[in-house]
Design a protein around this motif. Structure first.
Motif, PDB file in Angstrom:
ATOM      1  N   LEU A 296      -7.042 -13.488 -33.530  1.00  0.00           N
ATOM      2  CA  LEU A 296      -7.256 -12.947 -32.210  1.00  0.00           C
ATOM      3  C   LEU A 296      -6.622 -13.544 -30.975  1.00  0.00           C
ATOM      4  CD1 LEU A 296     -11.349 -13.073 -32.478  1.00  0.00           C
ATOM      5  CD2 LEU A 296      -9.919 -11.036 -32.881  1.00  0.00           C
ATOM      6  N   LYS A 297      -6.141 -14.966 -31.357  1.00  0.00           N
ATOM      7  CA  LYS A 297      -5.568 -15.574 -30.115  1.00  0.00           C
ATOM      8  C   LYS A 297      -4.176 -15.298 -29.995  1.00  0.00           C
ATOM      9  CE  LYS A 297      -8.818 -19.432 -29.804  1.00  0.00           C
ATOM     10  NZ  LYS A 297      -9.243 -20.919 -30.065  1.00  0.00           N
ATOM     11  N   ASP A 323     -10.351 -16.109 -35.162  1.00  0.00           N
ATOM     12  CA  ASP A 323      -9.606 -16.493 -33.800  1.00  0.00           C
ATOM     13  C   ASP A 323      -8.280 -16.764 -34.412  1.00  0.00           C
ATOM     14  OD1 ASP A 323     -11.855 -16.319 -32.305  1.00  0.00           O
ATOM     15  OD2 ASP A 323     -12.032 -18.502 -31.966  1.00  0.00           O
ATOM     16  N   GLU A 324      -7.879 -17.436 -35.606  1.00  0.00           N
ATOM     17  CA  GLU A 324      -6.704 -17.934 -35.741  1.00  0.00           C
ATOM     18  C   GLU A 324      -5.780 -17.391 -37.119  1.00  0.00           C
ATOM     19  OE1 GLU A 324      -5.928 -20.091 -33.818  1.00  0.00           O
ATOM     20  OE2 GLU A 324      -7.635 -20.966 -33.079  1.00  0.00           O
ATOM     21  N   HIS A 325      -6.707 -16.224 -37.706  1.00  0.00           N
ATOM     22  CA  HIS A 325      -6.283 -15.710 -38.985  1.00  0.00           C
ATOM     23  C   HIS A 325      -6.304 -14.119 -39.021  1.00  0.00           C
ATOM     24  CE1 HIS A 325      -7.423 -19.973 -39.898  1.00  0.00           C
ATOM     25  NE2 HIS A 325      -6.122 -19.907 -40.523  1.00  0.00           N
ATOM     26  N   ASN A 355       1.241 -11.539 -23.079  1.00  0.00           N
ATOM     27  CA  ASN A 355       0.597 -12.585 -22.014  1.00  0.00           C
ATOM     28  C   ASN A 355      -0.144 -13.819 -22.621  1.00  0.00           C
ATOM     29  OD1 ASN A 355      -0.640 -13.288 -19.426  1.00  0.00           O
ATOM     30  ND2 ASN A 355      -2.428 -12.516 -20.135  1.00  0.00           N
ATOM     31  N   LEU A 356      -0.232 -13.749 -24.055  1.00  0.00           N
ATOM     32  CA  LEU A 356      -0.650 -14.860 -24.960  1.00  0.00           C
ATOM     33  C   LEU A 356       0.616 -15.953 -24.880  1.00  0.00           C
ATOM     34  CD1 LEU A 356      -2.962 -12.789 -27.304  1.00  0.00           C
ATOM     35  CD2 LEU A 356      -3.447 -14.367 -25.878  1.00  0.00           C
ATOM     36  N   ARG A 377       3.567 -15.206 -17.410  1.00  0.00           N
ATOM     37  CA  ARG A 377       2.310 -15.376 -18.370  1.00  0.00           C
ATOM     38  C   ARG A 377       1.215 -15.879 -17.343  1.00  0.00           C
ATOM     39  NH1 ARG A 377       1.641 -20.866 -22.387  1.00  0.00           N
ATOM     40  NH2 ARG A 377       0.059 -19.730 -23.527  1.00  0.00           N
TER      41      ARG A 377
ATOM     42  N   LYS B  56     -11.123 -25.650 -31.005  1.00  0.00           N
ATOM     43  CA  LYS B  56     -10.611 -24.309 -30.865  1.00  0.00           C
ATOM     44  C   LYS B  56     -11.357 -23.749 -29.547  1.00  0.00           C
ATOM     45  CE  LYS B  56     -13.110 -21.764 -34.349  1.00  0.00           C
ATOM     46  NZ  LYS B  56     -13.036 -20.354 -33.851  1.00  0.00           N
ATOM     47  N   THR B  57     -12.606 -23.879 -29.727  1.00  0.00           N
ATOM     48  CA  THR B  57     -13.478 -23.469 -28.473  1.00  0.00           C
ATOM     49  C   THR B  57     -12.781 -23.668 -27.131  1.00  0.00           C
ATOM     50  OG1 THR B  57     -15.221 -23.567 -29.734  1.00  0.00           O
ATOM     51  CG2 THR B  57     -15.514 -23.198 -27.360  1.00  0.00           C
ATOM     52  N   LYS B  59     -10.019 -26.064 -26.253  1.00  0.00           N
ATOM     53  CA  LYS B  59      -8.617 -26.533 -26.302  1.00  0.00           C
ATOM     54  C   LYS B  59      -8.319 -27.723 -25.086  1.00  0.00           C
ATOM     55  CE  LYS B  59      -6.517 -22.594 -28.132  1.00  0.00           C
ATOM     56  NZ  LYS B  59      -5.267 -22.976 -28.841  1.00  0.00           N
ATOM     57  N   ALA B  78      -8.196 -25.983 -35.041  1.00  0.00           N
ATOM     58  CA  ALA B  78      -7.910 -24.716 -35.790  1.00  0.00           C
ATOM     59  C   ALA B  78      -6.468 -24.927 -36.552  1.00  0.00           C
ATOM     60  CB  ALA B  78      -7.921 -23.507 -35.284  1.00  0.00           C
ATOM     61  N   HIS B 349     -16.727 -13.350 -25.323  1.00  0.00           N
ATOM     62  CA  HIS B 349     -16.027 -14.263 -26.493  1.00  0.00           C
ATOM     63  C   HIS B 349     -15.137 -15.420 -25.844  1.00  0.00           C
ATOM     64  CE1 HIS B 349     -14.123 -14.764 -30.672  1.00  0.00           C
ATOM     65  NE2 HIS B 349     -14.894 -15.956 -30.238  1.00  0.00           N
ATOM     66  N   ASP B 351     -13.781 -18.334 -26.930  1.00  0.00           N
ATOM     67  CA  ASP B 351     -12.649 -19.177 -27.633  1.00  0.00           C
ATOM     68  C   ASP B 351     -11.361 -18.473 -27.180  1.00  0.00           C
ATOM     69  OD1 ASP B 351     -14.848 -19.949 -28.751  1.00  0.00           O
ATOM     70  OD2 ASP B 351     -14.059 -20.611 -30.639  1.00  0.00           O
ATOM     71  N   PRO B 352     -11.295 -17.044 -27.399  1.00  0.00           N
ATOM     72  CA  PRO B 352      -9.856 -16.556 -27.123  1.00  0.00           C
ATOM     73  C   PRO B 352      -9.753 -16.182 -25.564  1.00  0.00           C
ATOM     74  CG  PRO B 352     -11.206 -14.924 -28.516  1.00  0.00           C
ATOM     75  CD  PRO B 352     -11.924 -16.366 -28.331  1.00  0.00           C
ATOM     76  N   ASN B 355      -8.159 -19.394 -23.969  1.00  0.00           N
ATOM     77  CA  ASN B 355      -6.700 -19.543 -24.266  1.00  0.00           C
ATOM     78  C   ASN B 355      -5.735 -18.483 -23.367  1.00  0.00           C
ATOM     79  OD1 ASN B 355      -4.965 -19.991 -26.348  1.00  0.00           O
ATOM     80  ND2 ASN B 355      -4.748 -18.018 -27.160  1.00  0.00           N
ATOM     81  N   LEU B 356      -6.410 -17.778 -22.494  1.00  0.00           N
ATOM     82  CA  LEU B 356      -5.624 -16.784 -21.616  1.00  0.00           C
ATOM     83  C   LEU B 356      -5.253 -17.786 -20.494  1.00  0.00           C
ATOM     84  CD1 LEU B 356      -7.633 -13.795 -22.172  1.00  0.00           C
ATOM     85  CD2 LEU B 356      -5.361 -14.111 -22.782  1.00  0.00           C
ATOM     86  N   ARG B 377      -3.599 -24.686 -24.785  1.00  0.00           N
ATOM     87  CA  ARG B 377      -3.644 -23.151 -24.305  1.00  0.00           C
ATOM     88  C   ARG B 377      -2.359 -22.782 -25.284  1.00  0.00           C
ATOM     89  NH1 ARG B 377      -0.695 -20.700 -19.199  1.00  0.00           N
ATOM     90  NH2 ARG B 377      -1.282 -18.680 -19.219  1.00  0.00           N
TER      91      ARG B 377
END
Lengths: 381, 381
Positions: A296-297, A323-325, A355-356, A377, B56-57, B59, B78, B349, B351-352, B355-356, B377
């Motif tokens: 998801l990230k 989130d990571e897989h 943007n990620l 970004r 991971k929540t 970072k 993660a 949500h 966590d992701p 990350n933004l 990030r």
């Protein structure tokens, strides 16, 4: 130095070096990108319409420059922060397609207007026109404004034809503002899959726009610029001939959501999916499935899971696994990719995926040839 | 200097300065955060279980340090990149909860092992154990490994009890590896809304884990660490007493998805929604609705649209309106927020969403008190 430069700078130019990238990596196929840019440029030329591509897709000064070298007037930016980022990186012609309304943002806008040669911003509200006029008057350089017309989406834009005329009249009264034109962006219509249905709905909306343009003409307020359109409707809009310039964005990369749209009524894709995500198998303990390191990230998710371009047997599918897989699932009876193997994905929605990431890994075939920053970004304010 | 520091550094400590933030801004309520950290720390102490919260929540090195000051052993990461980022920022105790498998990543892992005092990483595959053992032997410092057990999710982990015992046997043979323990993370069970249902499913899974631990005990391979759990099941897991430490992550911020889960069977939230997004109205031309400047690029979307915490009349709802915008819709007959007004959202949500952003805007009440970097990030590789 960016993480990508630090980890992968030494791989640039090494044959086959794409396979050595740490993953997940945002990868851009340079030849596909250039073909997409050339195709849209030649289309616009042939149809006598100008291009001001939307940089919200790529947020990249490198790609903006490539588009301008192919003939684009400049680029559109969705947000002030994006325009600041591209301006700092040397892109001089910028149109901000969303209103800039708060005092702190207007201060930054006026500063940017002093720094780049050619800036435009939309307005859709009388209070905002007054605020911009006052701020621009103080700074001494006129600010070019485009009056945004709501095509019925109710996102931004003036809601009625009469309101458009009134707002333009208000704009032209101010010496500190320059009335540059109007904007009409049918966002909702871009993704209508069926070509005929999309064409019919755009024709109907264009009649509405024509009515407003006639009213402006009658009031001696004819706009020099009529800007709008997008990748989904560029072909239809160009044929209708109302827009003076197109804000096409997604065509540079393309994603599934657009790729299933029959853009030109030809029943085949016009542009190539230049944007890709390289992932690696990090766990492979269950027959027929593997887990890769892109979750998801690593991509936008609102259009569903990504499609596999390479690295798994045909017919394999994906499923988000946190989130990571991401799970890669082989068809019944087939083998999934093995531990540490590379799997190449195409993201379901390009703009928020880009943007990620902090960098593009630019490839030709299987070789890393450059690393470009994602200039804008996260610059969403 | 970060964009947030540049735009907002001068606002730190100014009373009411939250209202002057350029938006969208990721905002963290410091008092809520500290209450969440204190609550989990005292819960763990009372239940005689250790905490290794999942970074991971957040970072964030700042938040990791706060968790460790409250008694946590260290933090989970993660991804390797996340561990590198926190390590560079001075966090010395790191456990990587996903396998690190490619040659290029293993090289980085071994380097990090030499740089921080206390690093652990999961393994779930014989080939990976061999690769790690070889790399660690060359570097001269033993690498601590945790054998990951698949609890039935098929994301990562060894798939069978016999496979776990075999992998541990393989690990202990290598002098360059240190067998630190086992990991068992029931990701899918964290979000079961009903407390009793969640409890029953975790009890069933814990019986499976106990069977594996008995087999390890019989083989004289008893793990020193049994790590796992999460915010959704921490209460149940702590009562069951099998884990020696908990990997809770989301409790620091909380999101809707967890907030609707009855975490402790008390029928009320245990933690507070400390993470928020400040937005502003950029267009308001339609009665009963307004458009704010936070869209698909401003938050994770896979759990649906955000909830309004403040700035719109009660009963107002939200709808995504593209990459950069969100519609705020007032209840029938009520007014939507006006142009330029502040609307505070809680993300669906956490966590992701984090990350933004490049920075947290840390507030007490309505005042900006600090700006913290999102240390990890985008460090997903």
């Amino acid at each position: 130095m960016s993480e990508a430069q630090r980890l992968h700078g030494h791989l640039i130019g090494q044959q086959g070096s794409r396979r050595s990238l740490n993953t997940p990596a945002l990868v851009l196929d340079l030849e596909m990108l250039d073909r997409n840019i050339a195709e849209m440029a030649s289309f616009a030329k042939a149809h006598n319409v100008k291009l001001r591509p939307h940089s919200k897709t790529h947020k990249s000064a490198d790609i903006a420059r490539r588009q301008m070298e192919a003939g684009a007037l400049g680029v559109c930016c969705a947000k002030l922060g994006e325009a600041e980022a591209l301006g700092e990186a040397g892109v001089q012609s910028l149109h901000i397609t969303s209103p800039v309304v708060t005092p702190q943002a207007i201060e930054r806008l006026i500063k940017l207007n002093g720094e780049v040669s050619d800036l435009m911003v939309v307005v859709d509200h009388p209070a905002n026109v007054e605020a911009l006029a006052t701020a621009a008057a103080k700074a001494g350089k006129p600010l070019a404004v485009i009056v945004d017309i709501d095509p019925g989406i109710h996102r931004t834009g003036v809601a009625t034809p009469e309101g458009v005329v009134e707002l333009v009249q208000q704009v032209v009264k101010h010496k500190s503002l320059k009335y540059a034109g109007v904007q009409f962006y049918c966002g909702r219509h871009q993704h209508i899959v069926d070509f005929k249905e999309r064409k019919a709905s755009i024709e109907e909306r264009t009649e509405y726009l024509k009515g407003i343009l006639a009213m402006l003409e009658a009031a001696k307020l004819r706009p020099a610029i009529v800007t709008g359109s997008g990748t989904g409707t560029h072909f239809i809009d160009a044929k209708l001939g109302v827009f003076t310039e197109l804000q096409v964005g997604s065509y540079v990369f393309m994603d599934h959501d657009y790729n299933v749209c029959d853009l030109r009524g030809l029943d085949k894709p016009t542009f190539e999916q230049a944007l890709q995500i390289d992932a690696r198998v990090v766990s492979a303990n269950k027959a027929g499935m593997a887990t890769v390191d892109a979750g998801l990230k690593a991509m936008a998710t609102e259009k569903g899971p990504p499609v596999i371009l390479k690295g798994a047997v045909e017919g394999s599918t994906t499923r988000f696994s946190g989130d990571e897989h991401l799970a890669v699932i082989a068809p019944e009876g087939k083998a999934a990719p093995a531990l540490a193997e590379q799997v190449i994905l195409t993201p379901p929605h390009c703009d928020p995926t880009v943007n990620l990431y902090e960098s593009y890994h630019v490839v030709k075939g299987d070789t890393l040839v450059d690393i470009w920053p994602v200039t804008g970004r996260g610059r969403s304010r």
